[in-house]
Write an enzyme that holds these catalytic residues in place. Sequence first.
Site, PDB file in Angstrom:
ATOM      1  N   GLY A  11      36.118  37.080  47.504  1.00 56.63           N
ATOM      2  CA  GLY A  11      37.184  36.220  48.017  1.00 56.63           C
ATOM      3  C   GLY A  11      38.265  36.982  48.775  1.00 56.63           C
ATOM      4  N   ASN A  12      38.551  38.213  48.327  1.00 58.05           N
ATOM      5  CA  ASN A  12      39.657  38.946  48.967  1.00 58.05           C
ATOM      6  C   ASN A  12      39.320  39.419  50.379  1.00 58.05           C
ATOM      7  OD1 ASN A  12      37.844  40.914  48.016  1.00 58.05           O
ATOM      8  ND2 ASN A  12      39.452  42.440  47.877  1.00 58.05           N
ATOM      9  N   LYS A 127      30.906  24.212  37.307  1.00 61.61           N
ATOM     10  CA  LYS A 127      31.785  24.637  38.410  1.00 61.61           C
ATOM     11  C   LYS A 127      32.655  23.485  38.891  1.00 61.61           C
ATOM     12  CE  LYS A 127      30.089  28.869  39.643  1.00 61.61           C
ATOM     13  NZ  LYS A 127      30.828  30.090  39.929  1.00 61.61           N
ATOM     14  N   LYS A 211      27.377  33.643  44.453  1.00 62.17           N
ATOM     15  CA  LYS A 211      27.057  34.512  45.594  1.00 62.17           C
ATOM     16  C   LYS A 211      26.546  35.889  45.155  1.00 62.17           C
ATOM     17  CE  LYS A 211      30.645  37.687  46.321  1.00 62.17           C
ATOM     18  NZ  LYS A 211      31.183  37.640  44.979  1.00 62.17           N
ATOM     19  N   LYS A 273      28.570  39.744  38.612  1.00 63.81           N
ATOM     20  CA  LYS A 273      28.393  40.950  39.436  1.00 63.81           C
ATOM     21  C   LYS A 273      27.586  42.000  38.676  1.00 63.81           C
ATOM     22  CE  LYS A 273      32.899  40.260  41.472  1.00 63.81           C
ATOM     23  NZ  LYS A 273      32.447  39.120  42.259  1.00 63.81           N
TER      24      LYS A 273
HETATM   25  P1  ADP Z   1      35.040  37.907  43.948  1.00 65.21           P
HETATM   26  O1  ADP Z   1      35.775  36.907  44.762  1.00 65.21           O
HETATM   27  O2  ADP Z   1      34.953  39.250  44.588  1.00 65.21           O
HETATM   28  O3  ADP Z   1      33.697  37.408  43.462  1.00 65.21           O
HETATM   29  P2  ADP Z   1      36.094  37.564  41.250  1.00 65.21           P
HETATM   30  O4  ADP Z   1      37.530  37.222  41.066  1.00 65.21           O
HETATM   31  O5  ADP Z   1      35.067  36.516  41.034  1.00 65.21           O
HETATM   32  O6  ADP Z   1      35.977  38.221  42.691  1.00 65.21           O
HETATM   33  O7  ADP Z   1      35.736  38.788  40.289  1.00 65.21           O
HETATM   34  C1  ADP Z   1      36.429  40.034  40.371  1.00 65.21           C
HETATM   35  C2  ADP Z   1      37.528  40.116  39.324  1.00 65.21           C
HETATM   36  O8  ADP Z   1      36.969  40.220  38.025  1.00 65.21           O
HETATM   37  C3  ADP Z   1      38.407  41.331  39.411  1.00 65.21           C
HETATM   38  O9  ADP Z   1      39.408  41.189  40.385  1.00 65.21           O
HETATM   39  C4  ADP Z   1      38.983  41.435  37.983  1.00 65.21           C
HETATM   40  O10 ADP Z   1      40.258  40.843  37.921  1.00 65.21           O
HETATM   41  C5  ADP Z   1      38.021  40.615  37.148  1.00 65.21           C
HETATM   42  N1  ADP Z   1      37.420  41.280  36.005  1.00 65.21           N
HETATM   43  C6  ADP Z   1      37.043  40.631  34.870  1.00 65.21           C
HETATM   44  N2  ADP Z   1      36.511  41.450  33.979  1.00 65.21           N
HETATM   45  C7  ADP Z   1      36.528  42.694  34.538  1.00 65.21           C
HETATM   46  C8  ADP Z   1      36.095  43.990  34.093  1.00 65.21           C
HETATM   47  N3  ADP Z   1      35.538  44.162  32.900  1.00 65.21           N
HETATM   48  N4  ADP Z   1      36.263  45.039  34.935  1.00 65.21           N
HETATM   49  C9  ADP Z   1      36.837  44.875  36.137  1.00 65.21           C
HETATM   50  N5  ADP Z   1      37.265  43.675  36.613  1.00 65.21           N
HETATM   51  C10 ADP Z   1      37.115  42.597  35.833  1.00 65.21           C
HETATM   52 MG    MG Z   2      33.441  35.681  42.223  1.00 67.53          MG
END
Ligand code: ADP
Ligand code: MG
Length: 311
Positions: A11-12, A127, A211, A273
């Site tokens: 998202g970023n 969702k 995704k 992820k």
């Molecule tokens: P994206 O849009 O890239 O899919 P998400 O917000 O879905 O991003 O997922 C990334 C976020 O997950 C990070 O910004 C962080 O705040 C969060 N997060 C949750 N658990 C963890 C973890 N164990 N280690 C690192 N980040 C984590």
């Molecule tokens: Mg995400």
Amino acid sequence: MKDKIVVALGGNALGKTPREQLELVKNTAKPIVDLIQHGHEVILAHGNGPQVGMINLAMSTASNSEAGTPEMPFPECGAMSQGYIGFHLQNAIREELLNRSMNVPVATVVTQVVVDKDDPAFQNPTKPIGAFYSEEEAKILQASKGYTMVEDAGRGWRRVVASPKPIDVAEKDTVSTLVNNGHVVITVGGGGIPVVREGNSLIGVPAVIDKDFASEKIAEILDADYLIILTAVEQVAINFGKENEEWLANLTTEQAAKYCDEGHFAPGSMLPKVQAAMAFAKSKPGRKALITSLEKAEEGIEGKTGTLITF
Ligand code: ADP
Ligand code: MG
């Protein structure tokens, strides 16, 4: 070594509004073009949460208003989001390439991702999408349109859709042909437009494919060497946000599985992820996955940061 790399943007990389996106993609393009400049074959995937949410909300608001525009089904909203995100990304990458005097074609493929109509996720939609409604409105939508409506954290009622697992990519031959001919391809945007097979037809279904999982799937299909998931954090942590937080540089699939079981990764954000990274690393010897931030992509590939997941 020249690798075939699937890069999944979070998202970023795109921001929340079309205007913000148009600015952000200029920066997003840089690490992507760095990879291309180093001779790697790059395939891009991206999320679409805020974008498809906005389209869906705008279309349903317009259709419920005096304007009375036709209803826009959810899969079509996903297709629209792939179109305008791809438009911004392909132009930003093209421009960054031209600025470096590189002549590489870039194109977005409207991509359908096949899901199983019997995926258990359809029995348990999770969702939330679109607008908030009162309980009364929610009951009406449930009865008239068959939507699954749930109360969302005290903020009101929302429609929820399923998040099934990707099983195939309908346009895989097209994507593969383009990649093999030196094109940079943007594909499986927002996890792809979810479709089910019915005879010769592909039918859009209201669902959201993660995704991270769709990126993993296309990486396997294309026989990529590397899956890079770019997000908002530089590394994956255990005990995330706690006093004993520990950032991880390397993670074996075995360790990762243990940490998943122990609940270190938030469902819907870091968990998919890590699961996607594990699946890719396990899918064939030599395949590896990296989770890092957009800003640190370059250093991550050089092995200086990020979390590398290997079998
Ligand atoms: P994206 O849009 O890239 O899919 P998400 O917000 O879905 O991003 O997922 C990334 C976020 O997950 C990070 O910004 C962080 O705040 C969060 N997060 C949750 N658990 C963890 C973890 N164990 N280690 C690192 N980040 C984590
Ligand atoms: Mg995400």
